[in-house]
Design a protein around this motif. Structure first.
Motif, PDB file in Angstrom:
ATOM      1  N   ALA A 237      -5.207  -8.382 -17.595  1.00 54.02           N
ATOM      2  CA  ALA A 237      -6.565  -8.041 -17.051  1.00 54.02           C
ATOM      3  C   ALA A 237      -7.003  -9.073 -15.904  1.00 54.02           C
ATOM      4  CB  ALA A 237      -7.674  -8.427 -18.076  1.00 54.02           C
ATOM      5  N   VAL A 238      -6.459 -10.310 -15.967  1.00 53.31           N
ATOM      6  CA  VAL A 238      -6.741 -10.917 -14.690  1.00 53.31           C
ATOM      7  C   VAL A 238      -5.932 -10.810 -13.625  1.00 53.31           C
ATOM      8  CG1 VAL A 238      -6.578 -13.127 -13.836  1.00 53.31           C
ATOM      9  CG2 VAL A 238      -7.615 -13.043 -16.344  1.00 53.31           C
ATOM     10  N   TRP A 239      -4.694 -10.305 -13.796  1.00 52.50           N
ATOM     11  CA  TRP A 239      -3.440  -9.793 -12.822  1.00 52.50           C
ATOM     12  C   TRP A 239      -3.927  -8.363 -12.162  1.00 52.50           C
ATOM     13  CZ3 TRP A 239       0.950 -11.388 -16.606  1.00 52.50           C
ATOM     14  CH2 TRP A 239       0.903 -12.904 -16.741  1.00 52.50           C
ATOM     15  N   SER A 240      -4.043  -7.561 -13.159  1.00 56.38           N
ATOM     16  CA  SER A 240      -4.019  -6.210 -12.920  1.00 56.38           C
ATOM     17  C   SER A 240      -5.104  -5.453 -12.319  1.00 56.38           C
ATOM     18  CB  SER A 240      -3.515  -5.377 -13.996  1.00 56.38           C
ATOM     19  OG  SER A 240      -2.255  -5.806 -14.472  1.00 56.38           O
ATOM     20  N   VAL A 241      -6.397  -5.955 -12.917  1.00 53.33           N
ATOM     21  CA  VAL A 241      -7.682  -5.078 -12.480  1.00 53.33           C
ATOM     22  C   VAL A 241      -7.995  -5.345 -11.178  1.00 53.33           C
ATOM     23  CG1 VAL A 241     -10.111  -4.951 -13.070  1.00 53.33           C
ATOM     24  CG2 VAL A 241      -8.690  -5.090 -15.070  1.00 53.33           C
ATOM     25  N   PRO A 242      -7.747  -6.345 -10.569  1.00 48.18           N
ATOM     26  CA  PRO A 242      -8.159  -6.372  -9.022  1.00 48.18           C
ATOM     27  C   PRO A 242      -7.152  -5.317  -8.171  1.00 48.18           C
ATOM     28  CG  PRO A 242      -8.032  -8.647  -9.845  1.00 48.18           C
ATOM     29  CD  PRO A 242      -7.407  -7.881 -11.054  1.00 48.18           C
ATOM     30  N   LEU A 243      -6.158  -4.892  -8.665  1.00 47.42           N
ATOM     31  CA  LEU A 243      -5.345  -3.912  -7.892  1.00 47.42           C
ATOM     32  C   LEU A 243      -5.829  -2.494  -8.152  1.00 47.42           C
ATOM     33  CD1 LEU A 243      -1.887  -5.325  -8.878  1.00 47.42           C
ATOM     34  CD2 LEU A 243      -2.980  -5.208  -6.487  1.00 47.42           C
ATOM     35  N   VAL A 244      -6.876  -2.194  -9.059  1.00 50.02           N
ATOM     36  CA  VAL A 244      -7.370  -0.870  -9.312  1.00 50.02           C
ATOM     37  C   VAL A 244      -8.634  -0.840  -8.413  1.00 50.02           C
ATOM     38  CG1 VAL A 244      -8.572   0.616 -11.132  1.00 50.02           C
ATOM     39  CG2 VAL A 244      -6.836  -1.164 -11.867  1.00 50.02           C
ATOM     40  N   ARG A 245      -8.741   0.427  -7.966  1.00 43.67           N
ATOM     41  CA  ARG A 245      -9.793   0.815  -6.838  1.00 43.67           C
ATOM     42  C   ARG A 245     -11.076   0.924  -7.601  1.00 43.67           C
ATOM     43  NH1 ARG A 245     -11.783   5.395  -7.988  1.00 43.67           N
ATOM     44  NH2 ARG A 245     -10.628   7.295  -8.519  1.00 43.67           N
ATOM     45  N   PRO A 246     -12.507   0.519  -6.961  1.00 42.05           N
ATOM     46  CA  PRO A 246     -13.486   0.811  -7.954  1.00 42.05           C
ATOM     47  C   PRO A 246     -13.607   2.376  -8.437  1.00 42.05           C
ATOM     48  CG  PRO A 246     -13.860  -0.368  -5.755  1.00 42.05           C
ATOM     49  CD  PRO A 246     -12.580   0.111  -5.561  1.00 42.05           C
ATOM     50  N   GLY A 247     -13.805   2.495  -9.662  1.00 43.71           N
ATOM     51  CA  GLY A 247     -13.968   3.677 -10.219  1.00 43.71           C
ATOM     52  C   GLY A 247     -12.502   4.294 -10.831  1.00 43.71           C
ATOM     53  N   GLY A 248     -11.683   3.477 -10.778  1.00 46.11           N
ATOM     54  CA  GLY A 248     -10.158   3.753 -11.123  1.00 46.11           C
ATOM     55  C   GLY A 248      -9.930   3.368 -12.513  1.00 46.11           C
TER      56      GLY A 248
END
Length: 251
Positions: A161-172
């Protein structure tokens, strides 16, 4: 170019590829030749160079390739995808093979794996794939945020969660492949998931009616992705070993 001895060894290992199941023909359709070649490479140089255990080759299709391919059911047309800790290309390469409309970035920190991934992408002539070397958190500002972020057998969900979510665009969407343990892992870190930007969670099965054992996938909607500060990140990294037995440092 590889020496003749290396190519001969890989051809010997390739003979261990199991018979192609009927489900593979249904899932890959006109992309089956690329999937077959990937299976040969995975059972050959993938085993020789330590990306896949030799005992995994008898169940190469069911446990690995088909298991990954069906998650494309959850990915919209022409989406961008980032696969965190891609390793042997599971699920990232399989996603790209089945769905040439998708634009896939394979994120992998270990050089030997990165080199192998480049070789496979070139061998299969996959024009919809790029490989980025580095840890996910080191690439937050280096690769564009994606519509979908995936991962498989990389680490505990709280770490991912810490590593991956910041790589998702808003709404992704974030689609971690965690198998039967996913519900328990989600229950153990719900507050952290909310903190990083998860707005809703759905646990679903892909490949129903096609695979004997459908693939369990967590589908997490991301509102506004958030990068955690040092204290939160440290808390999320307490678990040093992944459920698969690989250390977080070797993801």
């Amino acid at each position: 170019m590889k020496p003749d001895s290396a190519r001969q060894t890989e051809r010997l290992e390739t003979a261990a590829v199991p018979e192609t199941p009927v489900a593979a023909e249904r899932i890959f359709a006109d992309r089956l030749p690329e999937a077959l070649r990937y299976a040969e490479i995975l059972a050959g140089s993938g085993v020789i160079r330590g990306l896949l255990g030799p005992r995994e080759t008898p169940r190469l299709w069911e446990r690995h390739i088909l298991n990954c391919a069906v998650i494309t059911e959850l990915i919209d047309e022409d989406a961008t995808v980032i696969d965190v800790g891609s390793g042997a290309g599971l699920p990232g390469l399989v996603i790209a093979i089945r769905r040439p409309d998708l634009h896939v970035t394979l994120v992998e920190p270990l050089l030997r794996r990165v080199r192998w991934l480049h070789e496979v992408v070139e061998e299969l002539e996959l024009t919809n794939v790029q490989v980025a070397r580095g840890r996910a958190e080191a690439l937050w500002d280096e690769v564009p945020a994606a519509d979908v972020v995936t991962s498989r057998a990389v680490s505990a969900l709280e770490n991912l969660a810490v590593w991956s979510v910041p790589l998702v665009r808003p709404g992704g969407w974030w689609l971690p492949m965690k198998g039967a343990s996913v519900a328990e892992e989600i229950d153990g870190c719900r507050s952290l998931l909310t903190e990083v930007g998860v707005t809703s969670i759905d646990i679903t099965e892909c490949g129903v009616g096609v695979l004997d054992e459908p693939t369990t996938v967590a589908r997490l909607a991301i509102g506004t992705p958030r990068r955690l500060g040092p204290s939160s990140a440290k808390r999320a990294n307490r678990r040093k070993r992944a459920p698969s037995g690989r250390s977080a440092d070797n993801r």
